[in-house]
Motif scaffolding. Sequence first.
Motif, short mmCIF file in Angstrom:
data_model
loop_
_atom_site.label_atom_id
_atom_site.label_comp_id
_atom_site.label_asym_id
_atom_site.label_seq_id
_atom_site.Cartn_x
_atom_site.Cartn_y
_atom_site.Cartn_z
N GLU A 71 107.72 29.24 29.23
CA GLU A 71 107.95 30.42 28.41
C GLU A 71 109.42 30.60 28.09
O GLU A 71 110.28 30.16 28.84
N VAL A 72 109.67 31.25 26.95
CA VAL A 72 111.05 31.56 26.57
C VAL A 72 111.24 33.07 26.67
O VAL A 72 110.41 33.84 26.21
N VAL A 73 112.33 33.49 27.30
CA VAL A 73 112.67 34.91 27.39
C VAL A 73 113.79 35.19 26.38
O VAL A 73 114.90 34.67 26.54
N ILE A 74 113.48 35.95 25.35
CA ILE A 74 114.52 36.37 24.40
C ILE A 74 115.21 37.56 25.05
O ILE A 74 114.58 38.59 25.31
N GLU A 75 116.49 37.42 25.36
CA GLU A 75 117.15 38.34 26.29
C GLU A 75 117.58 39.66 25.67
O GLU A 75 117.80 40.64 26.38
N HIS A 92 118.94 33.50 25.28
CA HIS A 92 117.58 33.32 25.79
C HIS A 92 117.61 32.59 27.13
O HIS A 92 118.61 31.96 27.47
N SER A 93 116.53 32.72 27.87
CA SER A 93 116.36 31.92 29.07
C SER A 93 114.92 31.45 29.10
O SER A 93 114.19 31.64 28.11
N GLN A 94 114.50 30.79 30.16
CA GLN A 94 113.17 30.20 30.21
C GLN A 94 112.52 30.46 31.57
O GLN A 94 113.20 30.72 32.55
N ILE A 95 111.19 30.38 31.58
CA ILE A 95 110.47 30.43 32.86
C ILE A 95 109.49 29.27 32.84
O ILE A 95 108.79 29.05 31.85
N ILE A 96 109.49 28.52 33.94
CA ILE A 96 108.60 27.37 34.01
C ILE A 96 107.72 27.51 35.24
O ILE A 96 108.17 27.99 36.28
N ALA A 97 106.44 27.15 35.11
CA ALA A 97 105.52 27.13 36.25
C ALA A 97 104.99 25.71 36.36
O ALA A 97 104.52 25.15 35.37
N LEU A 98 105.10 25.13 37.55
CA LEU A 98 104.84 23.70 37.73
C LEU A 98 103.63 23.42 38.63
O LEU A 98 103.40 24.14 39.60
N THR A 121 114.44 42.18 35.01
CA THR A 121 113.16 42.90 35.07
C THR A 121 112.07 42.06 34.41
O THR A 121 110.95 41.95 34.91
N THR A 122 112.41 41.43 33.29
CA THR A 122 111.45 40.57 32.59
C THR A 122 111.07 39.37 33.47
O THR A 122 109.89 39.03 33.58
N PHE A 123 112.07 38.74 34.08
CA PHE A 123 111.79 37.63 35.01
C PHE A 123 110.80 38.11 36.08
O PHE A 123 109.83 37.44 36.39
N ARG A 124 111.09 39.28 36.67
CA ARG A 124 110.26 39.79 37.76
C ARG A 124 108.80 39.94 37.31
O ARG A 124 107.87 39.48 37.99
N GLU A 125 108.60 40.57 36.14
CA GLU A 125 107.23 40.82 35.67
C GLU A 125 106.50 39.51 35.38
O GLU A 125 105.33 39.37 35.70
N ARG A 126 107.19 38.56 34.79
CA ARG A 126 106.54 37.28 34.47
C ARG A 126 106.23 36.47 35.73
O ARG A 126 105.18 35.85 35.83
N ARG A 139 110.28 47.40 26.22
CA ARG A 139 110.58 48.20 25.02
C ARG A 139 111.29 49.50 25.37
O ARG A 139 111.13 50.02 26.47
N ASP A 140 112.09 49.99 24.43
CA ASP A 140 112.77 51.27 24.67
C ASP A 140 111.84 52.43 24.28
O ASP A 140 110.69 52.20 23.88
N ALA A 141 112.35 53.67 24.40
CA ALA A 141 111.53 54.86 24.16
C ALA A 141 110.98 54.89 22.72
O ALA A 141 109.90 55.44 22.46
N GLN A 142 111.72 54.25 21.78
CA GLN A 142 111.28 54.22 20.38
C GLN A 142 110.25 53.11 20.11
O GLN A 142 109.76 52.97 19.00
N GLY A 143 109.98 52.31 21.12
CA GLY A 143 109.03 51.21 20.93
C GLY A 143 109.68 49.93 20.44
O GLY A 143 109.00 48.93 20.21
N ASP A 144 111.01 49.93 20.26
CA ASP A 144 111.69 48.69 19.85
C ASP A 144 111.88 47.79 21.05
O ASP A 144 112.16 48.27 22.15
N TRP A 145 111.75 46.47 20.82
CA TRP A 145 111.83 45.57 21.98
C TRP A 145 113.27 45.36 22.46
O TRP A 145 114.21 45.35 21.67
N LEU A 146 113.38 45.22 23.78
CA LEU A 146 114.67 44.92 24.42
C LEU A 146 114.70 43.46 24.84
O LEU A 146 115.70 42.77 24.67
N THR A 147 113.58 43.00 25.40
CA THR A 147 113.40 41.57 25.68
C THR A 147 111.99 41.20 25.22
O THR A 147 111.11 42.05 25.17
N ARG A 148 111.80 39.93 24.87
CA ARG A 148 110.47 39.45 24.51
C ARG A 148 110.23 38.10 25.18
O ARG A 148 111.15 37.29 25.27
N VAL A 149 109.00 37.85 25.61
CA VAL A 149 108.65 36.55 26.16
C VAL A 149 107.63 35.89 25.25
O VAL A 149 106.62 36.51 24.88
#
Lengths: 339, 339
Positions: A102-106, A163-169, A127-132, A60-70
């Motif tokens: 998971e889906v990453v809304i970019e 969007h992109s995706q993250i998969i754990a197998l 950064t979102t990929f890294r955290e997930r 999220r940015d300083a205003q609390g609005d989302w930049l990416t969502r998973v």
Amino acid sequence: MSELRFDPVKKIWSVIASERSRRPEDFLVRRLTANGEHTEVCPFCPGSEDKAGQEIFSLRDAQGDWLTRVVPNKYPAFRIEGELQRFAHGMYDCVAGIGAHEVVIETPKHHMNIGSYTDKVLKDVFTTFRERVLDLKKDTRFRYIMPFKNYGTLAGANLEHPHSQIIALPVTPDIVKTKLTSAQEHYRNKERCIFCDILNQEKDEGSRIVYENQDFTAFCPFASSLPFEVLIFPKRHTHCFEKSDDSELSGLADIVREVFRRLYKCLENPPLNMVVHTSPPSVRRPSQPNYWQSIEQDFHWHIEITPRLSGIAGFESGTGFFINPVSPESAAGFLKGVN
Amino acid sequence: MSELRFDPVKKIWSVIASERSRRPEDFLVRRLTANGEHTEVCPFCPGSEDKAGQEIFSLRDAQGDWLTRVVPNKYPAFRIEGELQRFAHGMYDCVAGIGAHEVVIETPKHHMNIGSYTDKVLKDVFTTFRERVLDLKKDTRFRYIMPFKNYGTLAGANLEHPHSQIIALPVTPDIVKTKLTSAQEHYRNKERCIFCDILNQEKDEGSRIVYENQDFTAFCPFASSLPFEVLIFPKRHTHCFEKSDDSELSGLADIVREVFRRLYKCLENPPLNMVVHTSPPSVRRPSQPNYWQSIEQDFHWHIEITPRLSGIAGFESGTGFFINPVSPESAAGFLKGVN
């Protein structure tokens, strides 16, 4: 729940995904609607957050609005709940479809193509990929975790919103196992990373390099299976994408933006896939006591970008190898020539 | 001449086909022309024999008119002339693109779809495959010989006139090597053919069988990677397709016609690939003295038919395994239900 089934002859896993169950007529619809699913309201746009599913993570940015969502994939190939069961079916082997999908809304912006990505958006995505990946690696049931992007219907994207995706197998996929084993053998024989050796040969020859910055090199691989395939390697030997710091992710955003932009211009907005290959969770299994021991030395994380310019034909499906009508040297030449 | 290049990490060969060399704009054209190359005059129709290239083989009726014709591929991935050179390029491995790449014109009729093939035409096609494989197996430079068919643009066909191809390769492809090795290991452990074991389990369960006749069984494999994949096995254990007699080829024509017809009706004329996997030429290489010894016992020739209903996405390209939204049990159910 979906089920992983192992082919005892080809030695590959397939996911039989009952959650995504389709009837014959669904495929016809998919063939006819070339531009993906068109819904009245995009579930990934701001204002429709409740339609996209329970938020797993957001930047999220300083205003609390989302930049990416998973969010969880609406039609998951794997489910997070349940036990990791492995069982036999006559002579066949199966594993329950436990995993994460998971889906990453970019970005909040609905319209963005690979020619218009900015460093800012790409850095947020990585950064979102890294955290997930850091979070999913804590779950000991998983054998491989992979962020990837499908862009364009021909590359498997069903929704237009970036969007992109993250998969754990629950198993290590065959291609990944081969890569890990090759790297391990090379290291065992030579005490050198095979990927560092490749980077050095590419640097010496120069003819397949597309772009480089301080931390990363992008090149068309010597044995490219498909036209205009691009690999991106960190110059520094490091096995873990998710250990990249903010400055490295800035360098990564820069090189991916540049490769995307050149592919966009050169191939007029081609469908493509992007896959991040990082080292697997360091689970030490009894059957392979030394399997992961050397991974810090022998594996080198990387990104594969593959434009999808033509279908898979019989030759490819029968042999597993590809006829590539564009040499990586000329592909790199075309991409280097883009202004 | 084209060149085979080996990926030292993924351990797969790719053919860099300079004869087919393409520029970026060619791919755009391919994306836009969904129905394949339209030429004024079809080079495969009767009357245009001189345009199709030097005839390698033909099957003719009592009047001397051709039923099938075999000609060299106009854009060959491999050339028949030359020495089988294997060489290094720095750390990479290469093989000269020596091999054969032939086109089988399946019938004089320009318009035929997989719903309208007759037993007669299919028997002629398989007879032609048999004669060409027998001839190509005499050339000791070749490691694998594979007849295959691309049907529809999305499955790699560039011309509308019914045709298939035969390729002879200077290396054993990775997928084939895995299949041969699996079969060999199974036989070594159990003194049974793995494919016969699969056939027996499929017969016992019944739920994945699509169609059978006296000599052949068609079923959707247990670990199907793709929706509506069909395998055809001869019921009798035999490693060599090209040793099939005329009566067996009649049975084969019957079952392929029936599978084609059901796929046509069920999936409304889907693009598809068909691959014939027969045992490789029995070359005994010094490095693998026993590699081919048991092949008569352990290999079982078969045909793979794969409808191409969706593209390859990032997950598939990154892992080599597939998310299949239709279980083989329901695919077989749909295909069995076709009238």
